[in-house]
Write a protein that holds these residues in place. Sequence first.
Motif, PDB file in Angstrom:
ATOM      1  N   LEU A 101       0.839  -1.195   0.000  1.00  0.00           N
ATOM      2  CA  LEU A 101       0.000   0.000   0.000  1.00  0.00           C
ATOM      3  C   LEU A 101       0.877   1.248   0.000  1.00  0.00           C
ATOM      4  N   CYS A 102       1.894   1.269   0.834  1.00  0.00           N
ATOM      5  CA  CYS A 102       2.806   2.408   0.888  1.00  0.00           C
ATOM      6  C   CYS A 102       3.572   2.567  -0.421  1.00  0.00           C
ATOM      7  N   GLN A 103       3.978   1.445  -1.004  1.00  0.00           N
ATOM      8  CA  GLN A 103       4.765   1.489  -2.244  1.00  0.00           C
ATOM      9  C   GLN A 103       3.958   2.042  -3.413  1.00  0.00           C
ATOM     10  N   TYR A 104       2.678   1.648  -3.486  1.00  0.00           N
ATOM     11  CA  TYR A 104       1.860   2.002  -4.651  1.00  0.00           C
ATOM     12  C   TYR A 104       0.799   3.067  -4.359  1.00  0.00           C
ATOM     13  N   GLN A 105       0.939   3.780  -3.245  1.00  0.00           N
ATOM     14  CA  GLN A 105      -0.050   4.779  -2.841  1.00  0.00           C
ATOM     15  C   GLN A 105      -0.353   5.785  -3.948  1.00  0.00           C
ATOM     16  N   ASP A 106       0.661   6.207  -4.685  1.00  0.00           N
ATOM     17  CA  ASP A 106       0.456   7.232  -5.712  1.00  0.00           C
ATOM     18  C   ASP A 106      -0.530   6.796  -6.792  1.00  0.00           C
ATOM     19  N   ILE A 107      -0.652   5.500  -7.009  1.00  0.00           N
ATOM     20  CA  ILE A 107      -1.600   5.028  -8.027  1.00  0.00           C
ATOM     21  C   ILE A 107      -3.015   5.385  -7.608  1.00  0.00           C
ATOM     22  N   ALA A 108      -3.315   5.194  -6.334  1.00  0.00           N
ATOM     23  CA  ALA A 108      -4.654   5.536  -5.831  1.00  0.00           C
ATOM     24  C   ALA A 108      -4.811   7.039  -5.682  1.00  0.00           C
ATOM     25  N   CYS A 109      -3.794   7.701  -5.105  1.00  0.00           N
ATOM     26  CA  CYS A 109      -3.868   9.149  -4.884  1.00  0.00           C
ATOM     27  C   CYS A 109      -2.468   9.709  -4.710  1.00  0.00           C
ATOM     28  N   GLU A 110      -2.105  10.650  -5.597  1.00  0.00           N
ATOM     29  CA  GLU A 110      -0.772  11.249  -5.528  1.00  0.00           C
ATOM     30  C   GLU A 110      -0.648  12.302  -4.424  1.00  0.00           C
ATOM     31  N   GLY A 111      -1.745  12.659  -3.809  1.00  0.00           N
ATOM     32  CA  GLY A 111      -1.715  13.761  -2.862  1.00  0.00           C
ATOM     33  C   GLY A 111      -1.375  13.390  -1.439  1.00  0.00           C
ATOM     34  N   VAL A 112      -1.203  12.085  -1.162  1.00  0.00           N
ATOM     35  CA  VAL A 112      -0.938  11.636   0.204  1.00  0.00           C
ATOM     36  C   VAL A 112       0.234  10.658   0.213  1.00  0.00           C
ATOM     37  N   LEU A 113       1.186  10.894   1.083  1.00  0.00           N
ATOM     38  CA  LEU A 113       2.298   9.973   1.276  1.00  0.00           C
ATOM     39  C   LEU A 113       1.967   9.071   2.458  1.00  0.00           C
ATOM     40  N   THR A 114       1.933   7.759   2.229  1.00  0.00           N
ATOM     41  CA  THR A 114       1.644   6.787   3.287  1.00  0.00           C
ATOM     42  C   THR A 114       2.926   6.037   3.612  1.00  0.00           C
ATOM     43  N   ALA A 115       3.279   5.975   4.886  1.00  0.00           N
ATOM     44  CA  ALA A 115       4.520   5.328   5.296  1.00  0.00           C
ATOM     45  C   ALA A 115       4.314   4.585   6.602  1.00  0.00           C
ATOM     46  N   GLY A 116       5.017   3.449   6.743  1.00  0.00           N
ATOM     47  CA  GLY A 116       4.897   2.646   7.956  1.00  0.00           C
ATOM     48  C   GLY A 116       6.224   2.529   8.686  1.00  0.00           C
ATOM     49  N   ARG A 117       6.156   2.439  10.012  1.00  0.00           N
ATOM     50  CA  ARG A 117       7.377   2.264  10.797  1.00  0.00           C
ATOM     51  C   ARG A 117       7.040   1.565  12.114  1.00  0.00           C
ATOM     52  N   LEU A 118       7.943   0.728  12.553  1.00  0.00           N
ATOM     53  CA  LEU A 118       7.784   0.029  13.828  1.00  0.00           C
ATOM     54  C   LEU A 118       8.384   0.870  14.945  1.00  0.00           C
ATOM     55  N   ILE A 119       7.624   1.061  16.019  1.00  0.00           N
ATOM     56  CA  ILE A 119       8.129   1.725  17.211  1.00  0.00           C
ATOM     57  C   ILE A 119       7.811   0.819  18.383  1.00  0.00           C
ATOM     58  N   GLY A 120       8.821   0.085  18.840  1.00  0.00           N
ATOM     59  CA  GLY A 120       8.599  -0.905  19.880  1.00  0.00           C
ATOM     60  C   GLY A 120       7.682  -2.000  19.375  1.00  0.00           C
ATOM     61  N   ASP A 121       6.608  -2.289  20.105  1.00  0.00           N
ATOM     62  CA  ASP A 121       5.672  -3.327  19.679  1.00  0.00           C
ATOM     63  C   ASP A 121       4.447  -2.726  18.991  1.00  0.00           C
ATOM     64  N   ARG A 122       4.577  -1.493  18.517  1.00  0.00           N
ATOM     65  CA  ARG A 122       3.491  -0.828  17.803  1.00  0.00           C
ATOM     66  C   ARG A 122       3.923  -0.454  16.390  1.00  0.00           C
ATOM     67  N   PHE A 123       2.988  -0.577  15.449  1.00  0.00           N
ATOM     68  CA  PHE A 123       3.234  -0.205  14.057  1.00  0.00           C
ATOM     69  C   PHE A 123       2.494   1.092  13.770  1.00  0.00           C
ATOM     70  N   HIS A 124       3.207   2.077  13.267  1.00  0.00           N
ATOM     71  CA  HIS A 124       2.632   3.387  12.968  1.00  0.00           C
ATOM     72  C   HIS A 124       2.497   3.543  11.450  1.00  0.00           C
ATOM     73  N   LEU A 125       1.263   3.723  10.984  1.00  0.00           N
ATOM     74  CA  LEU A 125       0.998   3.978   9.565  1.00  0.00           C
ATOM     75  C   LEU A 125       0.632   5.460   9.453  1.00  0.00           C
ATOM     76  N   SER A 126       1.566   6.264   8.944  1.00  0.00           N
ATOM     77  CA  SER A 126       1.360   7.716   8.899  1.00  0.00           C
ATOM     78  C   SER A 126       0.914   8.164   7.514  1.00  0.00           C
ATOM     79  N   LEU A 127       0.124   9.242   7.493  1.00  0.00           N
ATOM     80  CA  LEU A 127      -0.365   9.836   6.249  1.00  0.00           C
ATOM     81  C   LEU A 127       0.031  11.312   6.247  1.00  0.00           C
ATOM     82  N   THR A 128       0.696  11.734   5.185  1.00  0.00           N
ATOM     83  CA  THR A 128       1.166  13.111   5.070  1.00  0.00           C
ATOM     84  C   THR A 128       0.693  13.705   3.754  1.00  0.00           C
TER      85      THR A 128
END
Length: 345
Positions: A101-128
């Motif tokens: 989803l993060c890799q191909y986000q631009d296909i659905a919408c170029e206006g939002v950057l979606t990125a994921g990152r692990l912080i401890g035992d939680r996964f953060h999916l951010s939208l910018t």
Amino acid sequence: MTTEDTLSSGSFNLILYAARQRGADSSALCQAVGVDPAVLKNPDGRVPIRAVQALWQEAVRATGEPDLPLQVGELINPLSMGVVSYVMMHCPTLGKAIEKLCQYQDIACEGVLTAGRLIGDRFHLSLTLTSQAIQYPDYTFGSEISVYQSAFRAMTGQRVVADEIRFSFPAPQNRQDYERVFAPAKVEFDAAETVLVLDAAWLETPILNANPSLFGLFEQHADELLKKLRTKPDVSPALSVRVKQEIFALLKGEEPALAAVADGLAMGVRTLQLHLKGEGVTYQQLLDEVRHDLAVRHLREPHFSTTDIAYLLGFSEPSVFYRTFKKWTGSTPGAFRTAVLRPTA
């Protein structure tokens, strides 16, 4: 950031579908925001984000439901978003699906950057946000996270729930709708970033009915689409379409000045006039087209008085609107409304 980013026709169609489920006329919505329905029939077609933002505003107004963006994940099939969803649904795990989803986000919408990152035992999916054309971040972020939540549940067959969802815009009046849609997640506003926080254990959840062969096929198509987007020529929609979209955005109780529209398009007035002449139209013709289309649609809604409509369309006096409408249609606004609202046998 740019103002010429686009969204897939499939994503645009999903918004139309959701609005239609709540009683809106999708053809009227397309007309109001200047989008040719023919573009929407191409599964790989693109629509300017500026038009999509106008669509959100119109869809919320037409349905009378401020939380319509939050309902999208509930109203549509979250796995019908086109090639991106096809790639995701054939990944082995939810974690891999989110990675794609993060890799191909631009296909659905170029206006939002979606990125994921692990912080401890939680996964953060951010939208910018990455596009200046996005005027309503609450609609954009709310609808995207609503769709993501529904997609994660549909792909895994489990009720995937977030621990927290933080939004980077101020708390809206319909805060309770966010809390309902994203329950039992803790929902916050005015955050430093928009982010969905999951227990990292969810990432290992298998995707139901994933097919490795189909994954390769759809990923190849997604790679081709992404390459086209990244190497697309510097072209924009017809200037007349962009002018109508700008007029629509500025038409808030007063007639949009040509200079204001030119500023919104980052052009000089004379340059804009010359380019429109090259397309065989004038600014006044485009202004009249937008006003005519909106007048017809407003008159189909009995809760707007003709005086209200005259104001909304930027006419100085109701009498000016009456005369102009009669010139357009051969009928007064009142006679037109009576005809279209008359019950059919």
